[in-house]
Design a protein around this motif. Structure first.
Motif, PDB file in Angstrom:
ATOM      1  N   LEU A 164       0.827  -1.206   0.000  1.00 14.59           N
ATOM      2  CA  LEU A 164       0.000   0.000   0.000  1.00 14.59           C
ATOM      3  C   LEU A 164       0.865   1.261   0.000  1.00 14.59           C
ATOM      4  O   LEU A 164       0.556   2.242  -0.678  1.00 14.59           O
ATOM      5  CB  LEU A 164      -0.932  -0.003   1.209  1.00 14.59           C
ATOM      6  CG  LEU A 164      -2.102  -0.988   1.164  1.00 14.59           C
ATOM      7  CD1 LEU A 164      -2.872  -0.955   2.474  1.00 14.59           C
ATOM      8  CD2 LEU A 164      -3.028  -0.680   0.000  1.00 14.59           C
ATOM      9  N   ASN A 165       1.955   1.223   0.776  1.00 14.64           N
ATOM     10  CA  ASN A 165       2.859   2.379   0.802  1.00 14.64           C
ATOM     11  C   ASN A 165       3.484   2.611  -0.573  1.00 14.64           C
ATOM     12  O   ASN A 165       3.640   3.761  -1.012  1.00 14.64           O
ATOM     13  CB  ASN A 165       3.952   2.174   1.847  1.00 14.64           C
ATOM     14  CG  ASN A 165       3.432   2.338   3.254  1.00 14.64           C
ATOM     15  OD1 ASN A 165       2.465   3.049   3.490  1.00 14.64           O
ATOM     16  ND2 ASN A 165       4.063   1.680   4.203  1.00 14.64           N
ATOM     17  N   PHE A 201       2.237   1.693  -3.600  1.00 18.77           N
ATOM     18  CA  PHE A 201       1.250   2.218  -4.545  1.00 18.77           C
ATOM     19  C   PHE A 201       0.823   3.632  -4.161  1.00 18.77           C
ATOM     20  O   PHE A 201       0.502   4.446  -5.038  1.00 18.77           O
ATOM     21  CB  PHE A 201       0.036   1.291  -4.623  1.00 18.77           C
ATOM     22  CG  PHE A 201       0.267   0.077  -5.478  1.00 18.77           C
ATOM     23  CD1 PHE A 201       0.345   0.186  -6.854  1.00 18.77           C
ATOM     24  CD2 PHE A 201       0.428  -1.168  -4.912  1.00 18.77           C
ATOM     25  CE1 PHE A 201       0.571  -0.922  -7.661  1.00 18.77           C
ATOM     26  CE2 PHE A 201       0.652  -2.289  -5.695  1.00 18.77           C
ATOM     27  CZ  PHE A 201       0.723  -2.167  -7.070  1.00 18.77           C
ATOM     28  N   GLY A 202       0.823   3.930  -2.859  1.00 20.33           N
ATOM     29  CA  GLY A 202       0.555   5.296  -2.439  1.00 20.33           C
ATOM     30  C   GLY A 202       1.618   6.256  -2.934  1.00 20.33           C
ATOM     31  O   GLY A 202       1.322   7.383  -3.352  1.00 20.33           O
ATOM     32  N   PHE A 253       1.038   6.729  -6.653  1.00 19.90           N
ATOM     33  CA  PHE A 253      -0.120   7.614  -6.834  1.00 19.90           C
ATOM     34  C   PHE A 253       0.257   9.066  -6.555  1.00 19.90           C
ATOM     35  O   PHE A 253      -0.103   9.974  -7.306  1.00 19.90           O
ATOM     36  CB  PHE A 253      -1.242   7.167  -5.894  1.00 19.90           C
ATOM     37  CG  PHE A 253      -2.433   8.085  -5.893  1.00 19.90           C
ATOM     38  CD1 PHE A 253      -3.371   8.032  -6.904  1.00 19.90           C
ATOM     39  CD2 PHE A 253      -2.606   9.007  -4.866  1.00 19.90           C
ATOM     40  CE1 PHE A 253      -4.466   8.883  -6.906  1.00 19.90           C
ATOM     41  CE2 PHE A 253      -3.693   9.857  -4.856  1.00 19.90           C
ATOM     42  CZ  PHE A 253      -4.630   9.796  -5.882  1.00 19.90           C
ATOM     43  N   LYS A 254       1.013   9.273  -5.496  1.00 24.21           N
ATOM     44  CA  LYS A 254       1.423  10.623  -5.107  1.00 24.21           C
ATOM     45  C   LYS A 254       2.294  11.267  -6.190  1.00 24.21           C
ATOM     46  O   LYS A 254       2.108  12.447  -6.530  1.00 24.21           O
ATOM     47  CB  LYS A 254       2.177  10.541  -3.779  1.00 24.21           C
ATOM     48  CG  LYS A 254       2.761  11.845  -3.287  1.00 24.21           C
ATOM     49  CD  LYS A 254       3.616  11.588  -2.054  1.00 24.21           C
ATOM     50  CE  LYS A 254       4.827  10.727  -2.413  1.00 24.21           C
ATOM     51  NZ  LYS A 254       5.701  10.490  -1.252  1.00 24.21           N
ATOM     52  N   GLN A 281       0.192  11.926  -9.547  1.00 28.74           N
ATOM     53  CA  GLN A 281      -0.808  12.990  -9.435  1.00 28.74           C
ATOM     54  C   GLN A 281      -0.185  14.369  -9.239  1.00 28.74           C
ATOM     55  O   GLN A 281      -0.836  15.388  -9.458  1.00 28.74           O
ATOM     56  CB  GLN A 281      -1.759  12.692  -8.264  1.00 28.74           C
ATOM     57  CG  GLN A 281      -2.618  11.477  -8.470  1.00 28.74           C
ATOM     58  CD  GLN A 281      -3.485  11.579  -9.709  1.00 28.74           C
ATOM     59  OE1 GLN A 281      -4.191  12.558  -9.921  1.00 28.74           O
ATOM     60  NE2 GLN A 281      -3.419  10.554 -10.553  1.00 28.74           N
ATOM     61  N   ASN A 328       3.014   6.436   2.917  1.00 28.93           N
ATOM     62  CA  ASN A 328       2.336   6.854   1.690  1.00 28.93           C
ATOM     63  C   ASN A 328       0.981   6.192   1.493  1.00 28.93           C
ATOM     64  O   ASN A 328       0.187   6.652   0.667  1.00 28.93           O
ATOM     65  CB  ASN A 328       3.221   6.554   0.476  1.00 28.93           C
ATOM     66  CG  ASN A 328       4.341   7.565   0.328  1.00 28.93           C
ATOM     67  OD1 ASN A 328       4.270   8.655   0.868  1.00 28.93           O
ATOM     68  ND2 ASN A 328       5.382   7.194  -0.395  1.00 28.93           N
ATOM     69  N   ALA A 329       0.694   5.110   2.228  1.00 23.71           N
ATOM     70  CA  ALA A 329      -0.610   4.460   2.091  1.00 23.71           C
ATOM     71  C   ALA A 329      -1.740   5.420   2.422  1.00 23.71           C
ATOM     72  O   ALA A 329      -2.860   5.287   1.920  1.00 23.71           O
ATOM     73  CB  ALA A 329      -0.675   3.227   3.003  1.00 23.71           C
ATOM     74  N   PHE A 336      -2.181   8.371   1.476  1.00 24.35           N
ATOM     75  CA  PHE A 336      -2.578   9.194   0.339  1.00 24.35           C
ATOM     76  C   PHE A 336      -3.600   8.492  -0.552  1.00 24.35           C
ATOM     77  O   PHE A 336      -4.224   9.141  -1.403  1.00 24.35           O
ATOM     78  CB  PHE A 336      -1.354   9.572  -0.500  1.00 24.35           C
ATOM     79  CG  PHE A 336      -0.396  10.468   0.223  1.00 24.35           C
ATOM     80  CD1 PHE A 336      -0.670  11.813   0.387  1.00 24.35           C
ATOM     81  CD2 PHE A 336       0.783   9.970   0.762  1.00 24.35           C
ATOM     82  CE1 PHE A 336       0.208  12.642   1.070  1.00 24.35           C
ATOM     83  CE2 PHE A 336       1.670  10.783   1.443  1.00 24.35           C
ATOM     84  CZ  PHE A 336       1.377  12.123   1.596  1.00 24.35           C
ATOM     85  N   LEU A 337      -3.781   7.183  -0.378  1.00 24.84           N
ATOM     86  CA  LEU A 337      -4.764   6.443  -1.172  1.00 24.84           C
ATOM     87  C   LEU A 337      -6.176   6.613  -0.643  1.00 24.84           C
ATOM     88  O   LEU A 337      -7.149   6.414  -1.381  1.00 24.84           O
ATOM     89  CB  LEU A 337      -4.402   4.947  -1.196  1.00 24.84           C
ATOM     90  CG  LEU A 337      -3.099   4.560  -1.889  1.00 24.84           C
ATOM     91  CD1 LEU A 337      -2.826   3.081  -1.698  1.00 24.84           C
ATOM     92  CD2 LEU A 337      -3.162   4.898  -3.380  1.00 24.84           C
ATOM     93  N   THR A 338      -6.332   6.967   0.634  1.00 28.75           N
ATOM     94  CA  THR A 338      -7.651   7.003   1.261  1.00 28.75           C
ATOM     95  C   THR A 338      -8.011   8.357   1.860  1.00 28.75           C
ATOM     96  O   THR A 338      -9.099   8.501   2.418  1.00 28.75           O
ATOM     97  CB  THR A 338      -7.734   5.933   2.369  1.00 28.75           C
ATOM     98  OG1 THR A 338      -6.655   6.124   3.306  1.00 28.75           O
ATOM     99  CG2 THR A 338      -7.624   4.536   1.778  1.00 28.75           C
TER     100      THR A 338
END
Length: 280
Positions: free
Chosen positions: A98-99, A101-102, A105-106, A109, A158-159, A161-163
């Motif tokens: 998750l970290n 992929f976060g 994503f960060k 974006q 960083n996880a 930032f996904l939620t």
């Protein structure tokens, strides 16, 4: 039970025996065909090469088919075991994944950069470092009413930032539109207070107002954003019959907005105190 029955009643031994026998037969078959092709001197080289390629592909197919037929149950068990191991690894490394992929994503974006002031999930600070797994900020606080460093650094996985939504207070980069409020009594002469606050803000903003205007004009051209009025403004908010909020908005350099807010507030309170003392 004699050795003969022990060997031939063993399922795995029988499968190994059949596998070896099948492989020997396939190899013998391949060698026989290859010898026949080598002896076919009347066949063109291109045609012979094509037959060899097809022969090798057919032999490979026979080997795979033989293994699959003889060891179907074992392959299923192995597949289930591998799947269980894979699921266990995914569960065990859930936060790590998750970290990662976060972080991806960060970065894709581009929601903030080094030096930006952000807020996420109640954490507010200036970004000083970031990677694919975490983001490090210098905490600003306490609360939203102050703009001082607390002296603490926070490492954010960083996880998050996904939620969670990210608030970037430095989106407009060098200059920002900064807002703060001053509560006053309901019977206060709000028009005089509004005029006084605008004069104080203009006095503190006049040195960099033209540079700020050019900066926002450039942003408007490149980003096609509608830029609001940059001159100081005061909005009135009725909280209750006995209280008003004077909401002050002014343009300031991003790094100085907290200091300028304090200067404006102190000048306003000083003048109000002097006027109150004079009236008494």
């Amino acid at each position: 039970m004699d050795l003969k029955n022990l060997i031939f009643d063993n399922l795995y031994f029988n499968k190994i025996f059949l596998s070896v026998a099948a492989l020997i037969i396939i190899i013998v078959f391949r060698l026989s065909i290859a010898r026949a092709l080598n002896n076919a001197t009347n066949m063109k080289i291109e045609r012979r090469r094509k037959w060899f390629v097809n022969l090798n592909s057919f032999v490979s197919f026979l080997i795979v088919l033989t293994i699959f037929i003889l060891w179907t149950d074992e392959l299923k068990t192995l597949a289930f075991s591998l799947a269980a191991i894979l699921v266990s690894l995914i569960i065990a490394s859930k936060e790590f994944i998750l970290n990662f992929f976060g972080g991806v994503f960060k970065l894709t974006q581009k929601s903030f950069h080094i030096g930006d002031r952000i807020e996420i999930n109640g954490i507010r600070g200036d970004v000083i470092d970031r990677s694919l797994f975490s983001t490090k900020v210098l905490e600003i606080g306490p609360g939203h009413e102050t703009h001082q460093l607390t002296g603490r650094s926070i490492v954010i996985p960083n996880a998050i930032f996904l939620t969670n939504c990210v608030i970037n207070e430095s989106h407009l980069k060098n200059y920002v539109l900064h807002t703060f409020k001053i509560p006053v009594k309901g019977d206060t002469d709000w028009e005089a207070s509004e005029k006084l606050l605008i004069e104080i803000c203009e006095n503190h903003c006049k040195d960099y107002f033209e540079r700020a205007q050019k900066h926002f004009d450039k942003i408007q051209k490149t980003s096609h954003l509608e830029i609001p009025i940059l001159k100081p403004r005061v909005h009135i908010n009725v909280v209750s019959p006995g209280q008003l909020d004077l909401i002050v908005r002014f343009t300031a350099p991003a790094s100085l907005k907290g200091r300028i807010e304090q200067r404006i507030l102190k000048d306003y309170l000083r003048i109000v105190s002097q006027e109150t003392a004079a009236d008494q």
